[in-house]
Write a protein that holds these residues in place. Structure first.
Motif, PDB file in Angstrom:
ATOM      1  N   ASN A   1       0.863  -1.165   0.000  1.00  0.00           N
ATOM      2  CA  ASN A   1       0.000   0.000   0.000  1.00  0.00           C
ATOM      3  C   ASN A   1       0.903   1.219   0.000  1.00  0.00           C
ATOM      4  OD1 ASN A   1      -1.530   2.282   1.383  1.00  0.00           O
ATOM      5  ND2 ASN A   1      -3.146   0.790   0.952  1.00  0.00           N
ATOM      6  N   TYR A   2       0.742   2.054  -0.993  1.00  0.00           N
ATOM      7  CA  TYR A   2       1.543   3.269  -1.104  1.00  0.00           C
ATOM      8  C   TYR A   2       0.606   4.460  -1.145  1.00  0.00           C
ATOM      9  CZ  TYR A   2       4.846   6.752  -2.699  1.00  0.00           C
ATOM     10  OH  TYR A   2       5.621   7.886  -2.793  1.00  0.00           O
ATOM     11  N   ASP A   3       0.706   5.299  -0.144  1.00  0.00           N
ATOM     12  CA  ASP A   3      -0.099   6.523  -0.082  1.00  0.00           C
ATOM     13  C   ASP A   3      -1.594   6.223  -0.223  1.00  0.00           C
ATOM     14  OD1 ASP A   3      -0.016   9.236   0.431  1.00  0.00           O
ATOM     15  OD2 ASP A   3       0.110   9.799  -1.681  1.00  0.00           O
ATOM     16  N   GLY A   4      -2.027   5.120   0.408  1.00  0.00           N
ATOM     17  CA  GLY A   4      -3.441   4.747   0.390  1.00  0.00           C
ATOM     18  C   GLY A   4      -3.887   3.996  -0.844  1.00  0.00           C
ATOM     19  N   ILE A   5      -2.953   3.656  -1.729  1.00  0.00           N
ATOM     20  CA  ILE A   5      -3.290   2.938  -2.965  1.00  0.00           C
ATOM     21  C   ILE A   5      -2.624   1.568  -2.927  1.00  0.00           C
ATOM     22  CG2 ILE A   5      -3.101   2.948  -5.486  1.00  0.00           C
ATOM     23  CD1 ILE A   5      -2.865   6.031  -5.264  1.00  0.00           C
ATOM     24  N   ASN A   6      -3.417   0.515  -3.167  1.00  0.00           N
ATOM     25  CA  ASN A   6      -2.856  -0.829  -3.225  1.00  0.00           C
ATOM     26  C   ASN A   6      -2.179  -1.047  -4.568  1.00  0.00           C
ATOM     27  OD1 ASN A   6      -3.711  -1.623  -0.658  1.00  0.00           O
ATOM     28  ND2 ASN A   6      -5.739  -2.136  -1.439  1.00  0.00           N
TER      29      ASN A   6
ATOM     30  N   ASP B   1       9.736  -4.034 -12.370  1.00  0.00           N
ATOM     31  CA  ASP B   1       9.450  -4.223 -13.788  1.00  0.00           C
ATOM     32  C   ASP B   1       8.055  -3.722 -14.161  1.00  0.00           C
ATOM     33  OD1 ASP B   1      11.948  -5.641 -14.208  1.00  0.00           O
ATOM     34  OD2 ASP B   1      11.006  -7.323 -13.172  1.00  0.00           O
ATOM     35  N   GLU B   2       7.087  -3.933 -13.254  1.00  0.00           N
ATOM     36  CA  GLU B   2       5.709  -3.549 -13.525  1.00  0.00           C
ATOM     37  C   GLU B   2       5.052  -3.118 -12.221  1.00  0.00           C
ATOM     38  OE1 GLU B   2       3.649  -6.662 -15.858  1.00  0.00           O
ATOM     39  OE2 GLU B   2       5.666  -7.492 -16.145  1.00  0.00           O
ATOM     40  N   ILE B   3       4.178  -2.107 -12.300  1.00  0.00           N
ATOM     41  CA  ILE B   3       3.402  -1.648 -11.145  1.00  0.00           C
ATOM     42  C   ILE B   3       1.945  -1.584 -11.589  1.00  0.00           C
ATOM     43  CG2 ILE B   3       2.996   0.191  -9.479  1.00  0.00           C
ATOM     44  CD1 ILE B   3       5.878   1.128  -9.985  1.00  0.00           C
ATOM     45  N   TYR B   4       1.102  -2.374 -10.934  1.00  0.00           N
ATOM     46  CA  TYR B   4      -0.307  -2.432 -11.315  1.00  0.00           C
ATOM     47  C   TYR B   4      -1.203  -1.811 -10.244  1.00  0.00           C
ATOM     48  CZ  TYR B   4       0.729  -5.577 -15.166  1.00  0.00           C
ATOM     49  OH  TYR B   4       1.208  -6.105 -16.337  1.00  0.00           O
ATOM     50  N   VAL B   5      -2.194  -1.076 -10.724  1.00  0.00           N
ATOM     51  CA  VAL B   5      -3.351  -0.677  -9.930  1.00  0.00           C
ATOM     52  C   VAL B   5      -4.520  -1.342 -10.636  1.00  0.00           C
ATOM     53  CG1 VAL B   5      -4.825   1.209  -9.169  1.00  0.00           C
ATOM     54  CG2 VAL B   5      -2.351   1.524  -9.209  1.00  0.00           C
ATOM     55  N   GLY B   6      -5.120  -2.312  -9.975  1.00  0.00           N
ATOM     56  CA  GLY B   6      -6.126  -3.125 -10.665  1.00  0.00           C
ATOM     57  C   GLY B   6      -5.455  -3.892 -11.782  1.00  0.00           C
ATOM     58  N   ASN B   7      -5.981  -3.768 -12.981  1.00  0.00           N
ATOM     59  CA  ASN B   7      -5.415  -4.469 -14.146  1.00  0.00           C
ATOM     60  C   ASN B   7      -4.553  -3.564 -15.020  1.00  0.00           C
ATOM     61  OD1 ASN B   7      -6.667  -6.916 -13.513  1.00  0.00           O
ATOM     62  ND2 ASN B   7      -8.561  -6.293 -14.519  1.00  0.00           N
ATOM     63  N   THR B   8      -4.233  -2.357 -14.535  1.00  0.00           N
ATOM     64  CA  THR B   8      -3.508  -1.387 -15.348  1.00  0.00           C
ATOM     65  C   THR B   8      -2.072  -1.224 -14.856  1.00  0.00           C
ATOM     66  OG1 THR B   8      -5.576  -0.183 -15.715  1.00  0.00           O
ATOM     67  CG2 THR B   8      -3.534   0.985 -16.207  1.00  0.00           C
ATOM     68  N   ASP B   9      -1.120  -1.428 -15.769  1.00  0.00           N
ATOM     69  CA  ASP B   9       0.295  -1.211 -15.462  1.00  0.00           C
ATOM     70  C   ASP B   9       0.561   0.292 -15.556  1.00  0.00           C
ATOM     71  OD1 ASP B   9       3.038  -1.212 -15.152  1.00  0.00           O
ATOM     72  OD2 ASP B   9       3.461  -2.401 -16.938  1.00  0.00           O
ATOM     73  N   ILE B  10       0.962   0.895 -14.435  1.00  0.00           N
ATOM     74  CA  ILE B  10       1.152   2.347 -14.382  1.00  0.00           C
ATOM     75  C   ILE B  10       2.620   2.756 -14.299  1.00  0.00           C
ATOM     76  CG2 ILE B  10      -1.131   2.753 -13.388  1.00  0.00           C
ATOM     77  CD1 ILE B  10       0.363   3.142 -10.659  1.00  0.00           C
ATOM     78  N   ILE B  11       3.544   1.822 -14.495  1.00  0.00           N
ATOM     79  CA  ILE B  11       4.959   2.157 -14.310  1.00  0.00           C
ATOM     80  C   ILE B  11       5.400   3.308 -15.224  1.00  0.00           C
ATOM     81  CG2 ILE B  11       5.964   0.497 -15.935  1.00  0.00           C
ATOM     82  CD1 ILE B  11       8.118   0.043 -13.631  1.00  0.00           C
ATOM     83  N   GLY B  12       4.796   3.433 -16.383  1.00  0.00           N
ATOM     84  CA  GLY B  12       5.175   4.475 -17.325  1.00  0.00           C
ATOM     85  C   GLY B  12       4.805   5.883 -16.889  1.00  0.00           C
TER      86      GLY B  12
END
Length: 84
Positions: A10-15, A48-59
């Motif tokens: 959990n980062y800043d209230g976001i899983n 390598d990848e950071i997901y919120v739900g099904n979306t990779d947001i690393i970019g």
């Protein structure tokens, strides 16, 4: 050798669901037979990848935040390794 792992934090209230690579560092060698040595190397971790739900947001994540997340992942990884 790099190994792949996944973890949730959990980062800043976001899983976040994070996929990362981990490489164990090399041990120090004080002296080889020829008198030289090797200082060793530190463990390395790369997200390598950071997901919120099904979306990779690393970019869209700032570099400083990725480095902060890598530090958190490293601490989690160390704790996981100690439990093995």
């Amino acid at each position: 050798m790099w190994k792949r792992f996944t973890d949730e934090i959990n980062y800043d209230g976001i899983n976040l669901y994070i996929k990362y690579s981990f490489k164990e560092g090399d041990d120090q060698v004080a002296y080889y037979p020829d008198g030289s040595g090797y200082p060793g190397s530190a463990d390395e971790i790369e997200i390598d990848e950071i997901y919120v739900g099904n979306t990779d947001i690393i970019g869209i994540i700032e570099h400083d935040i990725i480095k902060e997340l890598e530090e958190k992942m490293y601490k989690n990884h160390e704790q996981w390794e100690q439990k093995k």
